[in-house]
Design a protein around this motif. Structure first.
Motif, PDB file in Angstrom:
ATOM      1  N   ILE A  31      49.536  38.771  48.624  1.00  0.00           N
ATOM      2  CA  ILE A  31      48.637  37.869  47.932  1.00  0.00           C
ATOM      3  C   ILE A  31      47.047  38.687  48.153  1.00  0.00           C
ATOM      4  N   PRO A  32      46.689  39.144  49.467  1.00  0.00           N
ATOM      5  CA  PRO A  32      45.652  40.184  49.570  1.00  0.00           C
ATOM      6  C   PRO A  32      45.518  41.450  48.823  1.00  0.00           C
ATOM      7  N   PHE A  33      46.694  41.877  48.864  1.00  0.00           N
ATOM      8  CA  PHE A  33      47.017  43.233  48.102  1.00  0.00           C
ATOM      9  C   PHE A  33      46.673  42.942  46.489  1.00  0.00           C
ATOM     10  N   ARG A  34      47.117  41.695  46.119  1.00  0.00           N
ATOM     11  CA  ARG A  34      47.046  41.552  44.512  1.00  0.00           C
ATOM     12  C   ARG A  34      45.631  41.555  44.282  1.00  0.00           C
ATOM     13  N   LYS A  35      44.999  40.894  45.060  1.00  0.00           N
ATOM     14  CA  LYS A  35      43.414  40.347  44.816  1.00  0.00           C
ATOM     15  C   LYS A  35      42.499  41.791  44.688  1.00  0.00           C
ATOM     16  N   MET A  65      44.004  44.673  44.129  1.00  0.00           N
ATOM     17  CA  MET A  65      44.180  45.480  42.843  1.00  0.00           C
ATOM     18  C   MET A  65      43.480  44.809  41.603  1.00  0.00           C
ATOM     19  N   GLN A  66      43.321  43.448  41.626  1.00  0.00           N
ATOM     20  CA  GLN A  66      42.288  42.799  40.746  1.00  0.00           C
ATOM     21  C   GLN A  66      40.844  43.496  40.754  1.00  0.00           C
ATOM     22  N   GLY A  67      40.533  43.409  41.840  1.00  0.00           N
ATOM     23  CA  GLY A  67      39.170  43.783  42.298  1.00  0.00           C
ATOM     24  C   GLY A  67      38.821  45.507  41.581  1.00  0.00           C
ATOM     25  N   MET A  68      39.916  46.103  41.731  1.00  0.00           N
ATOM     26  CA  MET A  68      39.898  47.532  41.418  1.00  0.00           C
ATOM     27  C   MET A  68      39.962  47.720  39.838  1.00  0.00           C
ATOM     28  N   ASN A  69      40.656  46.736  39.241  1.00  0.00           N
ATOM     29  CA  ASN A  69      40.746  46.740  37.891  1.00  0.00           C
ATOM     30  C   ASN A  69      39.294  46.257  37.284  1.00  0.00           C
ATOM     31  N   GLY A 104      34.304  48.677  34.431  1.00  0.00           N
ATOM     32  CA  GLY A 104      32.857  48.919  34.562  1.00  0.00           C
ATOM     33  C   GLY A 104      32.345  47.736  35.079  1.00  0.00           C
ATOM     34  N   ILE A 105      32.767  46.612  35.652  1.00  0.00           N
ATOM     35  CA  ILE A 105      31.985  45.503  36.316  1.00  0.00           C
ATOM     36  C   ILE A 105      31.941  45.775  37.677  1.00  0.00           C
ATOM     37  N   TYR A 106      30.773  46.564  37.746  1.00  0.00           N
ATOM     38  CA  TYR A 106      30.512  46.949  39.303  1.00  0.00           C
ATOM     39  C   TYR A 106      29.793  45.995  40.163  1.00  0.00           C
ATOM     40  N   THR A 107      29.848  44.636  39.793  1.00  0.00           N
ATOM     41  CA  THR A 107      29.389  43.604  40.500  1.00  0.00           C
ATOM     42  C   THR A 107      30.541  42.774  41.110  1.00  0.00           C
ATOM     43  N   SER A 108      31.733  43.304  41.024  1.00  0.00           N
ATOM     44  CA  SER A 108      32.781  42.692  41.592  1.00  0.00           C
ATOM     45  C   SER A 108      32.938  42.790  42.981  1.00  0.00           C
ATOM     46  N   ARG A 109      32.974  41.875  43.768  1.00  0.00           N
ATOM     47  CA  ARG A 109      33.114  41.815  45.192  1.00  0.00           C
ATOM     48  C   ARG A 109      34.311  40.932  45.796  1.00  0.00           C
ATOM     49  N   MET A 110      35.141  41.245  46.863  1.00  0.00           N
ATOM     50  CA  MET A 110      36.132  40.772  47.424  1.00  0.00           C
ATOM     51  C   MET A 110      35.630  39.532  48.177  1.00  0.00           C
ATOM     52  N   LYS A 111      36.226  38.398  47.750  1.00  0.00           N
ATOM     53  CA  LYS A 111      35.803  37.480  48.470  1.00  0.00           C
ATOM     54  C   LYS A 111      36.908  36.612  49.482  1.00  0.00           C
ATOM     55  N   ASP A 112      36.578  35.709  50.338  1.00  0.00           N
ATOM     56  CA  ASP A 112      37.609  34.956  51.163  1.00  0.00           C
ATOM     57  C   ASP A 112      38.388  36.212  51.945  1.00  0.00           C
ATOM     58  N   PRO A 113      38.144  37.004  52.663  1.00  0.00           N
ATOM     59  CA  PRO A 113      38.740  38.186  53.305  1.00  0.00           C
ATOM     60  C   PRO A 113      39.717  37.459  54.272  1.00  0.00           C
ATOM     61  N   ARG A 164      35.203  47.610  53.005  1.00  0.00           N
ATOM     62  CA  ARG A 164      35.090  49.092  52.635  1.00  0.00           C
ATOM     63  C   ARG A 164      34.965  48.859  51.117  1.00  0.00           C
ATOM     64  N   PHE A 165      36.151  48.262  50.406  1.00  0.00           N
ATOM     65  CA  PHE A 165      35.894  47.987  49.087  1.00  0.00           C
ATOM     66  C   PHE A 165      34.509  47.526  48.446  1.00  0.00           C
ATOM     67  N   ASN A 166      34.143  46.337  49.336  1.00  0.00           N
ATOM     68  CA  ASN A 166      32.771  46.151  48.719  1.00  0.00           C
ATOM     69  C   ASN A 166      31.818  46.964  49.038  1.00  0.00           C
ATOM     70  N   SER A 167      31.783  47.558  50.101  1.00  0.00           N
ATOM     71  CA  SER A 167      30.698  48.967  50.520  1.00  0.00           C
ATOM     72  C   SER A 167      30.885  49.814  49.244  1.00  0.00           C
ATOM     73  N   MET A 168      32.044  50.193  48.755  1.00  0.00           N
ATOM     74  CA  MET A 168      32.366  51.168  47.693  1.00  0.00           C
ATOM     75  C   MET A 168      31.768  50.739  46.456  1.00  0.00           C
ATOM     76  N   ALA A 169      31.852  49.228  45.965  1.00  0.00           N
ATOM     77  CA  ALA A 169      31.495  48.843  44.712  1.00  0.00           C
ATOM     78  C   ALA A 169      29.726  48.700  44.808  1.00  0.00           C
ATOM     79  N   ALA A 170      29.449  48.486  46.012  1.00  0.00           N
ATOM     80  CA  ALA A 170      27.956  48.168  46.095  1.00  0.00           C
ATOM     81  C   ALA A 170      27.098  49.617  45.907  1.00  0.00           C
ATOM     82  N   LYS A 171      27.824  50.757  46.618  1.00  0.00           N
ATOM     83  CA  LYS A 171      27.358  51.928  46.409  1.00  0.00           C
ATOM     84  C   LYS A 171      27.350  52.403  45.018  1.00  0.00           C
TER      85      LYS A 171
END
Length: 568
Positions: free
Chosen positions: A306-310, A312-316, A321-330, A341-348
């Motif tokens: 489940i975590p990895f599927r989420k 991959m969804q965030g990476m999609n 081009g949806i750079y506001t995407s963030r991973m929730k409920d870690p 780290r993913f959220n940090s990358m997207a934020a940058k």
């Protein structure tokens, strides 16, 4: 069983981490390219702007020379016998001296302006503290020359002689001299360095560079041998010069009156440092995550799907081009770190994109201010002449009225703190402008019919005055029994319209279509009229639907109309 599961888990993690790293590298490469292109555009705009400012200052001195060269008083002093007596000669000398000092006082540069009479040995120059007229003038008249003398310092000089000086040894009646000290240019370079440029300097093959006061001269001397002068502005591209201490992006633009280049350089490492730092951070974190997965693979097995599927969804989302995407409920465990780290990358990435957009907005605003600054009324001398005449005739009330109208007019036109103004303020400017011209000519009337609800609307400053000026200058220039100017404003179906009509001779439909096409299709850097200026500003501020249109008025003259969508 458990060993097989562990091995499969490690393989699965490797297969899943690989596209993440590839996607990040692709996103990073795209962001780097976009950011670099926008920085190049912004830097080029800055260099072109400052080149225009420097060229304008030298062109201003050229115009001063021409004014003095064509002055009757200046030429009369070359022939003392024509002046009659000493009193007339003294008055002429005083008039020429005052005119030279008046011209030298304009602009932000302090230069030397002088008239030299070789036959009489007389020299009339401005009251400048920057130095006197050089002891030896150029052998030939021409464009600006750069000189370096041990006892006179370094300076640019230009001369105009009568008759024209074409060869050494020819005797002339008078020579008009303009001289700009190198220190003025250095001060200007230091000033623009503080306004956005990295380390600007002037360069011309065969001459020593002119640095700003805080320039890194050692680095500039290393860059000079690598410079390749650009012959055509349309093929402008920044130069990439690799030095021992790094790679530099060099921007060059010629100052046309001088033939010198304004050069500025930017370290590539300074531009790309944040991106490389983020890239290295991501790769380090990815390696740490892989190491942790190899140790804790069996423990992560139950909670990986489940975590990895989420993830991959965030990476999609990032890929789309949806750079506001963030991973929730870690989840608990190491995946929480990956989510962070993913959220940090997207934020940058989002931050970098926002920086580029902000730069575009700032460039657009600078373009609007540049277009606005091009409007400059040319009737000041006529107005001052009118005031002088009224004072001489004893008409003090007329002189005071004209002075008050002129004061209000220029107080408004020189106010640059706001790019927008209310329609009420614009109409007050137009009324002052029309009243001034009525005092000068008294051969026209004007009518104003503006809906009261429009008076508080915001419009670009100096939008209506060029339309009215166009009527005064062109419509009434031909013989007209009595001129009429009518200004109407209304709002219908969400569109605001302001029309300026006249009863002048008008123009042919074919000519009107050509004029309208020129107004709408001219690039912003080639604007040469007030109507083009107004149309460009409305389009920039309100979108493609806004702008200026031309038609025939009901009196047979020209009707110029501004329109834009009313925003909530």
């Amino acid at each position: 069983m458990r060993s097989s599961i562990f091995t499969n888990m490690v393989i699965a993690l490797l297969l899943l981490l690989t596209p993440i790293i590839i996607l990040y590298a692709y996103s990073n490469q795209t962001s780097s390219r976009v950011l670099t292109e926008e920085i190049v555009k912004a830097k080029r705009t800055q260099v072109e702007t400052f080149v225009g400012q420097l060229g304008q200052m030298f062109a201003q001195f050229d115009s001063y020379q021409k004014m003095l060269y064509e002055s009757t008083e200046v030429r009369n002093l070359a022939y003392p016998d024509l002046l009659g007596d000493d009193l007339l000669r003294f008055r002429t000398l005083k008039t020429v001296s005052e005119e030279i000092n008046r011209l030298a006082g304009y602009g932000r540069w302090k230069g030397v302006i002088a008239v030299v009479y070789p036959k009489t040995g007389m020299v009339i120059k401005s009251n400048s503290s920057l130095g006197a007229v050089p002891s030896v003038l150029p052998d030939k008249d021409g464009f600006w020359n750069y000189r370096t003398k041990a006892n006179e310092g370094a300076y640019f000089i230009e001369t105009i002689s009568s008759p024209a000086k074409t060869a050494k040894g020819e005797e002339v009646d008078l020579t008009v001299v303009a001289k700009v000290d190198e220190g003025e240019i250095k001060s200007d370079l230091s000033d623009i360095k503080g306004k956005g440029l990295e380390d600007p300097f002037l360069y011309k093959p065969g001459y020593s560079p002119i640095y700003n006061y805080t320039a890194n001269q050692a680095l500039i001397r290393e860059i000079l041998p690598e410079l390749k002068l650009i012959e055509h502005a349309d093929s402008y591209k920044p130069l990439l010069i690799r030095m021992k201490n790094g790679t530099y992006q060099v921007h060059m633009e010629m100052i046309q009156p001088l033939g010198w280049y304004l050069v500025d350089y930017v370290p590539i490492g300074k531009i790309m440092a944040p991106i490389k730092r983020n890239q290295m951070t991501f790769y380090i974190i990815s390696g740490m995550m892989l190491f942790m997965a190899c140790i804790l693979g069996f423990i992560l097995y139950r909670s990986i799907r489940i975590p990895f599927r989420k993830l991959m969804q965030g990476m999609n989302f990032i890929e789309k081009g949806i750079y506001t995407s963030r991973m929730k409920d870690p989840p608990k465990g190491e995946f929480r770190y990956l989510y962070d780290r993913f959220n940090s990358m997207a934020a940058k990435i989002e931050e970098l994109i926002e920086d580029v957009l902000k730069e575009q907005i700032r460039t657009k605003e600078a373009k609007v201010k540049q277009l606005q600054s091009q409007i400059n009324p040319h009737f000041l001398y006529n107005t001052l002449a009118y005031i002088k005449s009224m004072v001489e005739l004893g008409e003090k009330e007329a002189a005071v009225s004209m002075t008050m109208s002129l004061s209000k007019y220029y107080r408004y036109t020189t106010k640059t703190s706001r790019s927008l103004a209310t329609l009420k303020e614009e109409m007050e400017l137009v009324v002052n402008y029309l009243d001034i011209h009525r005092m000068l000519t008294d051969d026209f009337e004007y009518e104003i019919d503006i809906e009261p609800s429009m008076l508080e609307m915001d419009i670009p400053r100096l939008s209506l005055q060029p339309l009215v000026e166009n009527v005064i200058v062109h419509a009434f220039r031909k013989p007209v029994q009595f001129g009429i100017v009518r200004i109407r404003g209304s709002v219908k179906f969400g569109t605001a319209r302001i029309a300026v009509e006249d009863n002048g001779p008008g123009i042919a439909p074919v000519q009107m279509e050509a004029m309208l096409a020129k107004i709408r299709n001219t690039a912003s850097g080639e604007i040469d009229s007030g109507l083009q200026n107004v149309h460009q500003r409305l389009t920039l501020l309100y979108g493609e639907g806004a702008g200026l249109t031309l038609s025939m008025s009901e009196w047979g003259g020209l009707c110029t109309e501004l329109s834009w969508l009313v925003q909530e």
